[in-house]
Scaffold this motif. Structure first.
Motif, PDB file in Angstrom:
ATOM      1  N   GLN A 121      22.710 -29.814  23.007  1.00 30.60           N
ATOM      2  CA  GLN A 121      21.507 -30.612  22.759  1.00 30.60           C
ATOM      3  C   GLN A 121      21.778 -31.603  21.626  1.00 30.60           C
ATOM      4  O   GLN A 121      20.974 -31.802  20.738  1.00 30.60           O
ATOM      5  CB  GLN A 121      20.326 -29.696  22.423  1.00 30.60           C
ATOM      6  N   ASN A 122      22.916 -32.275  21.704  1.00 34.23           N
ATOM      7  CA  ASN A 122      23.384 -33.093  20.586  1.00 34.23           C
ATOM      8  C   ASN A 122      22.924 -34.539  20.620  1.00 34.23           C
ATOM      9  O   ASN A 122      22.922 -35.199  19.577  1.00 34.23           O
ATOM     10  CB  ASN A 122      24.919 -33.079  20.544  1.00 34.23           C
ATOM     11  N   SER A 123      22.602 -35.078  21.753  1.00 38.36           N
ATOM     12  CA  SER A 123      22.416 -36.524  21.879  1.00 38.36           C
ATOM     13  C   SER A 123      20.939 -36.902  21.867  1.00 38.36           C
ATOM     14  O   SER A 123      20.162 -36.414  22.693  1.00 38.36           O
ATOM     15  CB  SER A 123      23.073 -37.025  23.171  1.00 38.36           C
ATOM     16  N   HIS A 124      20.587 -37.779  20.944  1.00 35.48           N
ATOM     17  CA  HIS A 124      19.207 -38.235  20.776  1.00 35.48           C
ATOM     18  C   HIS A 124      19.127 -39.750  20.927  1.00 35.48           C
ATOM     19  O   HIS A 124      20.127 -40.454  20.740  1.00 35.48           O
ATOM     20  CB  HIS A 124      18.664 -37.859  19.400  1.00 35.48           C
ATOM     21  N   ALA A 125      17.947 -40.233  21.220  1.00 38.97           N
ATOM     22  CA  ALA A 125      17.724 -41.680  21.153  1.00 38.97           C
ATOM     23  C   ALA A 125      17.454 -42.097  19.718  1.00 38.97           C
ATOM     24  O   ALA A 125      18.091 -43.004  19.180  1.00 38.97           O
ATOM     25  CB  ALA A 125      16.562 -42.077  22.051  1.00 38.97           C
ATOM     26  N   ILE A 126      16.493 -41.425  19.074  1.00 35.60           N
ATOM     27  CA  ILE A 126      16.093 -41.748  17.702  1.00 35.60           C
ATOM     28  C   ILE A 126      16.089 -40.467  16.893  1.00 35.60           C
ATOM     29  O   ILE A 126      15.482 -39.473  17.299  1.00 35.60           O
ATOM     30  CB  ILE A 126      14.694 -42.393  17.672  1.00 35.60           C
ATOM     31  N   SER A 127      16.741 -40.471  15.761  1.00 33.47           N
ATOM     32  CA  SER A 127      16.718 -39.339  14.833  1.00 33.47           C
ATOM     33  C   SER A 127      16.518 -39.891  13.435  1.00 33.47           C
ATOM     34  O   SER A 127      17.426 -40.487  12.856  1.00 33.47           O
ATOM     35  CB  SER A 127      18.017 -38.533  14.926  1.00 33.47           C
ATOM     36  N   PHE A 128      15.325 -39.695  12.891  1.00 28.46           N
ATOM     37  CA  PHE A 128      14.941 -40.369  11.646  1.00 28.46           C
ATOM     38  C   PHE A 128      14.672 -39.370  10.521  1.00 28.46           C
ATOM     39  O   PHE A 128      14.094 -38.309  10.736  1.00 28.46           O
ATOM     40  CB  PHE A 128      13.671 -41.190  11.871  1.00 28.46           C
ATOM     41  N   ASP A 129      15.092 -39.741   9.332  1.00 30.45           N
ATOM     42  CA  ASP A 129      14.676 -39.104   8.095  1.00 30.45           C
ATOM     43  C   ASP A 129      14.078 -40.209   7.243  1.00 30.45           C
ATOM     44  O   ASP A 129      14.764 -40.816   6.419  1.00 30.45           O
ATOM     45  CB  ASP A 129      15.866 -38.460   7.381  1.00 30.45           C
ATOM     46  N   ALA A 130      12.822 -40.490   7.456  1.00 29.60           N
ATOM     47  CA  ALA A 130      12.205 -41.650   6.812  1.00 29.60           C
ATOM     48  C   ALA A 130      10.872 -41.247   6.205  1.00 29.60           C
ATOM     49  O   ALA A 130      10.270 -40.248   6.600  1.00 29.60           O
ATOM     50  CB  ALA A 130      12.007 -42.772   7.819  1.00 29.60           C
TER      51      ALA A 130
END
Length: 466
Positions: A200-209
């Motif tokens: 489950q490694n691939s994302h479109a958006i992964s944010f730490d904001a």
């Protein structure tokens, strides 16, 4: 009613008078003879002198609406040549001058073999082009937001080369960024292993904001979360998400905000928040969430707010789940498991949602389960579940609302009905509960409302028509 214009010009009046001359109309309606032609006008006047020359040409104004084209900085756009340096130069030019509005992504496919960093004030605007992730193990992020006031809009991303060996995403953002907007983008070809999920490694958006708006985007597949939000406050709205191996939208690690008006289909988890059911998951989830008016179809869990049974996990303390439509979820429509030792009074509302065909065999995962719940609450207190509709269970083992080891809950004015061959195993069921109020609920052909075992429970004015 029609109107006739009375706007008659002086010229037409003068012409009419000239035409009539001095005679009146005769008896048959004919006019008299035409009068003599008047004398010619005076001579044409002399030409006046030429006026003075105009002033000097003004200075060129600022380019407030100008765009920067990466082709002007050496981009090739053939999908083979690395255009990373051209985009770095274009973004540097755009962010270093107030005169430029945005860097455009024109027609072409622009390959980026390194992560493109977006500083404060960067804006990318798609105009028909595609940005493609380059190959190689270094491609953990295609673009990385490390500044404030960044806008990415109307761009097509091709993630076919995204690194699947590690946690990777097309777009990432650093801790502490704020006022980030990701709008109307398409995230295509993100790796997806299908079912069973091998990673489950691939994302479109992964944010730490700190703050971000994620709106109107399209993600047709991803092996991980399509949209993964960590820490800070987010508005995630009007996105279309399909075929996620993990969550369609995930709020983790103290992410807060609004998830509304999204379409989520064929995902392992529609909308998720918080840790999974194992001691190694250190995730701490949202404290304030509004989940409203989403359409979630063919997911294993439609809404899962996490498992907080281990020490240190407190879970959401304020949430509203309102007006969502949930259809054909396998394991459950809404799930929440609190921490039995925390004694936190959750301020939670689950209201006005529609749960249809719970327990069905949904197409993406090709499996059904025989312990499905519309709503499943464990080890929780202070939740109000009201005015929801549960319809057409997909098997006879479905439970509408299941309560376990919970207290101070109100279950009111919910409707359980069916047009299928199945009734429910129980409209409302539970065990080891106390101070539960169950009032004003209606069952039409879905079985009984079972008394949750425990003490000081109030069950009244429910209508059972099985």
């Amino acid at each position: 009613m029609s109107y006739i214009s009375t706007d008659i010009s002086a010229t037409s009046i003068q012409s009419d008078l000239y035409f009539l001359g001095t005679d009146q109309l005769n008896a048959t309606g004919f006019y008299g003879a035409t009068g003599p032609t008047g004398p010619a006008g005076g001579p044409t006047g002399a030409t006046g002198p030429t006026g003075p020359a105009g002033g000097p040409t003004g200075a060129t104004g600022p380019m407030g609406s100008s765009f920067i084209n990466p082709y002007n900085y050496g981009a090739v756009g053939d999908g083979i040549t690395n255009d990373y340096a051209a985009f770095v130069a274009a973004i540097t030019a755009q962010t270093s001058s107030t005169g430029y509005h945005a860097v455009i992504v024109p027609n072409g496919t622009f390959l980026l073999n390194s992560t493109l960093n977006l500083p404060t004030g960067a804006r990318l605007l798609g105009m028909g082009g595609t940005i493609k992730t380059g190959s190689g193990t270094a491609n953990v992020r295609t673009m990385f937001v490390n500044g404030n006031n960044v806008i990415i809009e109307q761009i097509t991303f091709d993630g076919s080369n995204l690194n699947t060996a590690v946690k990777a995403a097309i777009l990432g953002a650093d801790f502490g960024t704020s006022n980030v907007e990701i709008k109307y983008c398409r995230f295509l070809n993100i790796p997806n292993t299908g079912f069973p999920v091998t990673n489950q490694n691939s994302h479109a958006i992964s944010f730490d904001a700190n703050t971000a708006i994620i709106m109107g985007n399209y993600v047709p597949q991803a092996s991980g979360d399509s949209i993964n939000c960590n820490s800070g406050t987010y508005i995630v709205t009007h996105n279309t998400i399909l075929n996620s191996g993990d969550g369609g939208i995930a709020f983790n690690n103290n992410a807060n905000g609004v998830i509304s008006n999204n379409i989520i289909t064929n995902c392992n988890l529609g909308i998720g928040a918080g840790p999974e059911g194992n001691t190694t998951d250190s995730d701490i989830t949202s404290h304030q969430m509004i989940v409203a008016n989403n359409k979630i179809t063919n997911c294993n869990y439609a809404l899962n707010f996490g498992y907080y049974g281990f020490v240190g996990r407190l879970g959401p303390t304020n949430f509203s789940v309102v007006g969502n439509t949930i259809k054909n979820s396998g394991a459950g429509g809404f799930y929440y498991s609190g921490n039995p030792s925390s004694n936190i009074l959750v301020q939670g509302v689950v209201s006005g949602n529609t749960f249809v065909s719970i327990g069905g065999s949904y197409s993406f995962w090709n499996t059904g389960v025989d312990w499905s719940r519309g709503i499943w609450i464990q080890n929780a207190q202070g939740i109000n579940i009201n005015s929801n509709t549960f319809g057409d269970p997909s098997n006879a083992d479905v439970i509408g609302i299941d309560l376990t080891s919970s207290n101070v809950l109100t279950i009111s004015n919910n409707l359980f009905s069916t047009n299928t061959a199945f009734t429910m195993n129980g409209c409302i069921n539970g065990g080891s509960c106390s101070n539960i109020t169950i009032i004003g609920n209606n069952s039409k052909g879905c079985g009984t409302i079972l008394n949750p075992s425990g003490t000081q429970n109030l069950i009244a004015s429910n209508n059972i028509n099985s």
